[in-house]
Design a protein around this motif. Sequence first.
Motif, short mmCIF file in Angstrom:
data_model
loop_
_atom_site.label_atom_id
_atom_site.label_comp_id
_atom_site.label_asym_id
_atom_site.label_seq_id
_atom_site.Cartn_x
_atom_site.Cartn_y
_atom_site.Cartn_z
N ALA A 44 0.61 -1.69 -0.07
CA ALA A 44 0.45 -0.21 -0.08
C ALA A 44 0.58 1.03 0.19
N ASP A 315 -13.51 -5.65 0.80
CA ASP A 315 -13.46 -3.85 0.07
C ASP A 315 -13.38 -3.70 1.23
N GLU A 316 -12.84 -3.78 2.68
CA GLU A 316 -12.55 -3.07 3.51
C GLU A 316 -10.34 -3.14 3.38
N THR A 317 -10.18 -4.30 2.20
CA THR A 317 -8.94 -4.81 2.55
C THR A 317 -7.64 -3.25 2.03
N ASP A 319 -7.85 -0.49 2.40
CA ASP A 319 -8.09 0.70 3.63
C ASP A 319 -7.55 -0.34 4.78
N ALA A 320 -7.54 -1.62 4.97
CA ALA A 320 -6.38 -2.22 6.28
C ALA A 320 -5.06 -2.10 5.87
N ARG A 322 -3.54 0.25 4.63
CA ARG A 322 -2.90 1.24 4.60
C ARG A 322 -2.47 1.68 5.81
N THR A 323 -3.83 0.69 7.15
CA THR A 323 -3.39 1.08 8.38
C THR A 323 -2.52 -0.27 9.37
#
Length: 336
Positions: A44, A315-317, A319-320, A322-323
């Motif tokens: 990412a 669809d949350e991956t 973002d995950a 990136r954090t």
Amino acid sequence: MKAILNYGAGDLRLESIPVPQAQDDQVLLKVLACGICGGEYKLAKASNGATPAAAGIIPGHEIIGEVVQSATDTLPAGTRVAVSPNYSCGLCEACRTGHLYLCVNRPKRTAEIGGGYADYALVYPGQCYALPDDLETLDAAITETLACCLHGVEKVNIQPGERVLIIGAGANAQLFVQIARIRGASFVMVVDNLKDRTEMALSLGADMAVDAAEQDPLAASPLLSNGADVVIVNRGRPEAVTDAVNWCASSGRVLCYGVPPAGIPAPIEPHLLWKKEVSVVGSRSYGTSFGASLALIASGRIQVRPIITRVVALDETIDALRTPQASIKTVIVPSA
Ligand SMILES: [Zn+2]
Ligand SMILES: [Zn+2]
């Protein structure tokens, strides 16, 4: 199906693509879960050093799946399997000297068939380990991670009664704590500054946790006044390797497991290597410990559920990814 595709330089996209077609020698899996490996967080990042060859492939090597289609009798449709991601060509020097897991052609094969950040994945029958019926899918998603940790511990050969110091308290460190106990370590210390993580390590079997910014680990316990027999580095900072050598006892072994990125050196005092006869070794992937890992998780001897602190849908991956700091271990569950 939905899949995350990696176009390099931090460019990850969730796309709709056709379900892959299995060749006769392949197995089509419905992905039930896929762990995010520590190293995959760099996907990412814009400056992630990804090569153009990696562009357009689906990441994810910690796959748990259900067989949808296979020509292999022992893998009927509906079988839940953990996927060993290691591929070996049998032709390169690493393969021919018995180090199949260091096969130089593995990245090429991975690019061809893609990974587990998707609704479906293609694998080969030899990669599939059937799950025991009572093993929960989510727990099984830690199999590959634990296999790598077991392999690392083999390299430094923790002996009964030895003192083990673990730098870092992420997912791998939590597993190293438990493996060290199983190997008979007499004392296990974890060094990290994140309280929630060191508390978890204590609950999973560490004897003591220290924030090195506040306290010198060797001064924190009389048991470590002469250093630790084994120090395991799970930190990307070069100073962690320097510390590890300094914190070793005579005849100590340092395992470089989580390491700084390529091209970044770490200062080591050769005099200390000589004086204490310290060995510094690295470990990557695993040789034959995948089955043992699965057995240890299924038996409950190694606890993995506390480590899984985040479960995300496809669809949350992105973002995950990136954090990374938000979770110890994140597992993707496409159907979540
Ligand atoms: Zn992994
Ligand atoms: Zn090879």
